[in-house]
Motif scaffolding. Structure first.
Motif, PDB file in Angstrom:
ATOM      1  N   GLN A  81       0.813  -1.210   0.000  1.00  0.00           N
ATOM      2  CA  GLN A  81       0.000   0.000   0.000  1.00  0.00           C
ATOM      3  C   GLN A  81       0.849   1.264   0.000  1.00  0.00           C
ATOM      4  O   GLN A  81       0.345   2.350  -0.309  1.00  0.00           O
ATOM      5  N   ALA A  82       2.131   1.159   0.356  1.00  0.00           N
ATOM      6  CA  ALA A  82       3.012   2.329   0.357  1.00  0.00           C
ATOM      7  C   ALA A  82       3.642   2.591  -1.008  1.00  0.00           C
ATOM      8  O   ALA A  82       4.239   3.651  -1.220  1.00  0.00           O
ATOM      9  N   ARG A  83       3.498   1.661  -1.946  1.00  0.00           N
ATOM     10  CA  ARG A  83       4.156   1.828  -3.244  1.00  0.00           C
ATOM     11  C   ARG A  83       3.702   3.059  -4.025  1.00  0.00           C
ATOM     12  O   ARG A  83       4.511   3.650  -4.751  1.00  0.00           O
ATOM     13  N   PRO A  84       2.422   3.504  -3.897  1.00  0.00           N
ATOM     14  CA  PRO A  84       2.076   4.743  -4.594  1.00  0.00           C
ATOM     15  C   PRO A  84       2.928   5.928  -4.168  1.00  0.00           C
ATOM     16  O   PRO A  84       3.119   6.865  -4.933  1.00  0.00           O
ATOM     17  N   LEU A  85       3.448   5.903  -2.937  1.00  0.00           N
ATOM     18  CA  LEU A  85       4.297   6.980  -2.448  1.00  0.00           C
ATOM     19  C   LEU A  85       5.765   6.717  -2.711  1.00  0.00           C
ATOM     20  O   LEU A  85       6.480   7.577  -3.235  1.00  0.00           O
ATOM     21  N   LEU A  86       6.241   5.512  -2.376  1.00  0.00           N
ATOM     22  CA  LEU A  86       7.671   5.252  -2.350  1.00  0.00           C
ATOM     23  C   LEU A  86       8.197   4.518  -3.574  1.00  0.00           C
ATOM     24  O   LEU A  86       9.398   4.358  -3.724  1.00  0.00           O
ATOM     25  N   GLY A  87       7.311   4.047  -4.464  1.00  0.00           N
ATOM     26  CA  GLY A  87       7.783   3.321  -5.637  1.00  0.00           C
ATOM     27  C   GLY A  87       8.558   2.083  -5.221  1.00  0.00           C
ATOM     28  O   GLY A  87       8.188   1.367  -4.296  1.00  0.00           O
ATOM     29  N   ASN A  88       9.690   1.854  -5.888  1.00  0.00           N
ATOM     30  CA  ASN A  88      10.501   0.670  -5.596  1.00  0.00           C
ATOM     31  C   ASN A  88      11.802   1.084  -4.928  1.00  0.00           C
ATOM     32  O   ASN A  88      12.883   0.633  -5.289  1.00  0.00           O
ATOM     33  N   GLY A  89      11.689   1.987  -3.939  1.00  0.00           N
ATOM     34  CA  GLY A  89      12.866   2.426  -3.202  1.00  0.00           C
ATOM     35  C   GLY A  89      13.407   1.342  -2.296  1.00  0.00           C
ATOM     36  O   GLY A  89      12.859   0.243  -2.201  1.00  0.00           O
ATOM     37  N   ILE A  90      14.461   1.663  -1.569  1.00  0.00           N
ATOM     38  CA  ILE A  90      15.180   0.667  -0.769  1.00  0.00           C
ATOM     39  C   ILE A  90      14.294   0.062   0.316  1.00  0.00           C
ATOM     40  O   ILE A  90      14.493  -1.078   0.728  1.00  0.00           O
ATOM     41  N   LEU A  91      13.282   0.799   0.774  1.00  0.00           N
ATOM     42  CA  LEU A  91      12.397   0.270   1.801  1.00  0.00           C
ATOM     43  C   LEU A  91      11.507  -0.844   1.276  1.00  0.00           C
ATOM     44  O   LEU A  91      11.167  -1.781   2.002  1.00  0.00           O
ATOM     45  N   LEU A  92      11.130  -0.791  -0.006  1.00  0.00           N
ATOM     46  CA  LEU A  92      10.140  -1.709  -0.552  1.00  0.00           C
ATOM     47  C   LEU A  92      10.701  -2.727  -1.531  1.00  0.00           C
ATOM     48  O   LEU A  92      10.051  -3.725  -1.823  1.00  0.00           O
ATOM     49  N   SER A  93      11.871  -2.481  -2.081  1.00  0.00           N
ATOM     50  CA  SER A  93      12.426  -3.375  -3.097  1.00  0.00           C
ATOM     51  C   SER A  93      12.832  -4.713  -2.482  1.00  0.00           C
ATOM     52  O   SER A  93      13.016  -4.835  -1.272  1.00  0.00           O
ATOM     53  N   GLU A  94      12.996  -5.709  -3.336  1.00  0.00           N
ATOM     54  CA  GLU A  94      13.278  -7.070  -2.889  1.00  0.00           C
ATOM     55  C   GLU A  94      14.486  -7.637  -3.622  1.00  0.00           C
ATOM     56  O   GLU A  94      14.920  -7.113  -4.657  1.00  0.00           O
ATOM     57  N   GLY A  95      15.030  -8.732  -3.070  1.00  0.00           N
ATOM     58  CA  GLY A  95      16.019  -9.559  -3.758  1.00  0.00           C
ATOM     59  C   GLY A  95      17.271  -8.839  -4.217  1.00  0.00           C
ATOM     60  O   GLY A  95      17.822  -7.982  -3.520  1.00  0.00           O
ATOM     61  N   LEU A 209       4.405  15.906  -3.807  1.00  0.00           N
ATOM     62  CA  LEU A 209       5.716  15.438  -3.354  1.00  0.00           C
ATOM     63  C   LEU A 209       6.556  14.926  -4.529  1.00  0.00           C
ATOM     64  O   LEU A 209       7.769  15.163  -4.591  1.00  0.00           O
ATOM     65  N   TYR A 210       5.920  14.218  -5.459  1.00  0.00           N
ATOM     66  CA  TYR A 210       6.657  13.754  -6.632  1.00  0.00           C
ATOM     67  C   TYR A 210       7.132  14.927  -7.479  1.00  0.00           C
ATOM     68  O   TYR A 210       8.234  14.900  -8.039  1.00  0.00           O
ATOM     69  N   SER A 211       6.320  15.976  -7.573  1.00  0.00           N
ATOM     70  CA  SER A 211       6.738  17.155  -8.336  1.00  0.00           C
ATOM     71  C   SER A 211       7.958  17.806  -7.695  1.00  0.00           C
ATOM     72  O   SER A 211       8.882  18.240  -8.394  1.00  0.00           O
ATOM     73  N   MET A 212       7.982  17.845  -6.366  1.00  0.00           N
ATOM     74  CA  MET A 212       9.136  18.396  -5.677  1.00  0.00           C
ATOM     75  C   MET A 212      10.373  17.556  -5.966  1.00  0.00           C
ATOM     76  O   MET A 212      11.461  18.082  -6.236  1.00  0.00           O
ATOM     77  N   ASP A 256      12.452   7.333  -6.580  1.00  0.00           N
ATOM     78  CA  ASP A 256      11.935   6.416  -5.569  1.00  0.00           C
ATOM     79  C   ASP A 256      12.756   6.488  -4.282  1.00  0.00           C
ATOM     80  O   ASP A 256      12.194   6.465  -3.176  1.00  0.00           O
ATOM     81  N   GLU A 257      14.072   6.560  -4.415  1.00  0.00           N
ATOM     82  CA  GLU A 257      14.915   6.650  -3.221  1.00  0.00           C
ATOM     83  C   GLU A 257      14.735   7.991  -2.523  1.00  0.00           C
ATOM     84  O   GLU A 257      14.756   8.078  -1.287  1.00  0.00           O
TER      85      GLU A 257
END
Length: 453
Positions: A81-95, A209-212, A256-257
């Motif tokens: 559910q956080a992916r709309p905000l954080l994309g595939n940053g280090i908090l959410l990425s895998e492997g 936030l993405y625009s910033m 994303d990061e």
């Protein structure tokens, strides 16, 4: 060796509602819900809607999930559910992708590099504290939140539009965090199927936030063309880092990061500083002892990076605040292959939630767990606490990359505050934790009193 039993032998949580399961209780009062689950046992079955899930409150089983058997688990529904905000940053990425990103970013969070941010941390704090009046009422959480946003932007991103960016993050981030939390407790997409004010505000805040982030990335790209001098900050490292194959990050990865670090830097540290101040106000003898240490180590001069190692008692106070009120108080993982936990076989595809708050309050580990006792972290006492029973920053390969930054910031800011001020509670009423993205104390109004030195 006993064989693992089937998952249905795990005790169920009472109070299941048809069709909704336990989602209503979790949504209404998540902290109390997880506390109630922990009272049922170290591993308990719950239902989210009609889907079965498990809650782990036992520290050794949690260590299995995060460290010993980490390859059997991936990020759970809360992270989805956080992916709309954080994309595939280090908090959410895998492997392998997560490993690559962590290796690329690790140099920016080395102790020696973080020490160079202490001046920014101290100066930002001083700018705030020097505006106070003796006896003034201060909303501590709101103040620390804005201060943390200012620090993360100035230290990590060196943008020239600090005031504008601070205001935007301060406005937008709480809306986004609240929206992510709601979407973690309610079936995906339900809140967005029918347009409403809350949904529109959520998506609008993400867009701002993405625009910033895109503007800051564009500023750095302009410096690639010789327009202005490139600052020595984390954003510069993201642009210049190369992996083992000499590949750099794409602008999407950098975006994303950026969002990940901005979120983490503005959510968890304010919580830790606020709870520490709350506890100091309730325990003036601890506050005096902490001030005496700051006076002895630092005196009247500005706090420096080299001082932090000598602030032993200060660190123990913060550590005890993190135990009592861990900012990241509950998370989850998804079991990707059938795995044994506590003698039970957890099926692949199952959501496994865990409560760090419950682990930190476990009476089987901590003597008098509800008491505020910084000296429980003296070396001779701390060695009795298993590593798996204190994890405010996680553990294993997913341990928070910003842990050192958070420690430096919290110690620097609080030492700078206590050089000048004492904090006192406004009322004797207990402060109830609010389980948001982080565990927060609400506004936390306190009185600040100038020290006579």
């Amino acid at each position: 060796m006993a064989l693992a039993t089937a998952a249905p032998s795990v005790p169920p949580m009472p109070g299941r509602i048809p069709l909704a399961g336990h989602a209503v209780q979790m949504f209404r009062n998540p902290l109390r819900f997880f506390q109630s689950v922990s009272e049922q046992g170290g591993l308990v079955r719950i239902w989210l809607g009609t889907k079965q899930a498990y809650v782990v409150s036992d520290h050794d089983m949690l260590y299995d999930i995060l460290v010993r058997k980490a390859k059997s688990f991936e990020k759970g529904m809360q992270f989805d559910q956080a992916r709309p905000l954080l994309g595939n940053g280090i908090l959410l990425s895998e492997g392998d992708f997560h490993r690559r990103q962590r290796l690329l970013m690790q140099p920016a969070f080395h102790h020696e590099k973080i020490a160079t941010y202490v001046d920014v941390m101290r100066e930002s704090a001083t700018d705030v504290f020097d505006t106070w009046r003796d006896g003034q009422r201060v909303g501590m959480y709101n103040m620390f939140y804005e201060l943390a946003v200012r620090i993360v932007i100035k230290a990590l991103f060196s943008t020239d539009m600090v005031e504008q960016d601070v205001a935007e993050v301060y406005k937008s981030m709480p809306i986004v965090i609240s929206g992510v939390e709601k979407r973690a407790a309610i079936p995906p997409g339900l809140l967005d199927r029918i347009p409403n004010k809350s949904s529109r505000e959520f998506h609008s805040a993400i867009g701002r936030l993405y625009s910033m982030g895109r503007r800051i990335i564009a500023d750095h790209r302009a410096k690639d063309k010789g327009i202005g001098e490139r600052p020595d900050d984390l954003m510069n490292l993201l642009f210049t880092a190369r992996d083992e194959g000499n590949k750099s990050m794409t602008d999407k990865q950098i975006q994303d990061e950026f969002m990940t670090l901005l979120t983490a830097g503005s959510e968890t540290t304010p919580s830790a500083m606020s709870w520490t101040c709350m506890l100091l106000g309730r325990h003036p003898e601890v506050q005096r002892r902490m001030q005496e240490e700051v006076d002895e180590v630092v005196g009247d001069r500005p706090v420096e990076a080299g001082d932090l190692r000598a602030l032993d008692y200060t660190r123990r106070v913060i550590q005890e605040a993190l135990r009592l009120y861990p900012p990241v108080w509950a998370l989850g993982r998804k079991c990707v292959k059938s795995t044994e936990l506590g003698g039970h076989l957890i099926p692949a595809g199952t959501e496994v939630l865990y409560s760090i708050y419950a682990v930190h309050h476990d009476p089987k580990v901590y003597d008098n767990p509800e008491a505020f006792d910084p000296d429980r972290w003296l070396p001779e006492r701390a060695k009795e606490v298993p590593r798996s029973a204190f994890m405010p920053f996680g553990a294993g390969v997913r341990n928070c990359i910003g842990e050192s930054f958070s420690w430096f910031e919290t110690q620097t800011v609080l030492a700078t505050l206590l050089q000048r001020w004492s904090v006192q509670p406004i009322t004797g009423e207990p402060v109830k934790p609010i389980a948001m993205g982080a565990l927060v104390p609400g506004e936390l109004p306190m009185k600040v009193v100038r020290r006579d030195r």
